[in-house]
Design an enzyme around this catalytic site. Sequence first.
Site: not given
Ligand code: GRF
Length: 196
Positions: A11, A13, A106, A108, A149, A178
């Site tokens: 989590g 992000n 989403n 990626h 994707d 990200e």
């Molecule tokens: C990230 O690497 C994202 O690109 C992928 O899953 C991971 C999520 O990481 N889809 P987090 O749970 O947000 O730390």
Amino acid sequence: LKIGFLASHGGSNMQAIVDACRNGKLYGEAKAVISNNSGSGAIERARKHGIPHYHLSSATHSDPESLDRAIYHALTDNGVTLIVLAGYMKKLGPLTLRHYKGRILNIHPSLLPKYGGHGMFGSKVHEAVLANRETVTGATIHLADEEYDTGAIVNQREVAVLPDDTAETLAARVLQCEHELFVETLVKISEGQIVL
Ligand code: GRF
């Protein structure tokens, strides 16, 4: 922006976006967190931040249609207007996809369409990038649809691949990218600079 998060892992992000809402960088609010993993960092972070959170998965709902409805209601009951898939490893059901069509983002960890598709997630992406001796990789935010994707690309940012990179060092640098890319993209959406 009234954001609903679906996350399966740490989590981070989601955390970056919640921080941006809390420090005024992003005019938005985290309204719900859903995870298919009751022990995920995403649920833990939601609990700590007092964000409504739900463990919804094939373990809690054996029938896919009832799981789809449970996810749909967890989002709509909390007034979610934009879905952020932040490391969510499952597909959304048709009810949720239809209601939120065009408003599901989403992220990626590659420059899609390269290194995308089912099975290409996490360190597999970075291992393939290194194996192919790429000199640049990055992160992509795209609209999520029924497939993995494949939705329209909304925003991308490049990350250099360094000669001594391992999958771990590269993953860490892309993850930081990200976080920055997601906040930047959501700010642009909230300001109307990006129209979904
Ligand atoms: C990230 O690497 C994202 O690109 C992928 O899953 C991971 C999520 O990481 N889809 P987090 O749970 O947000 O730390």
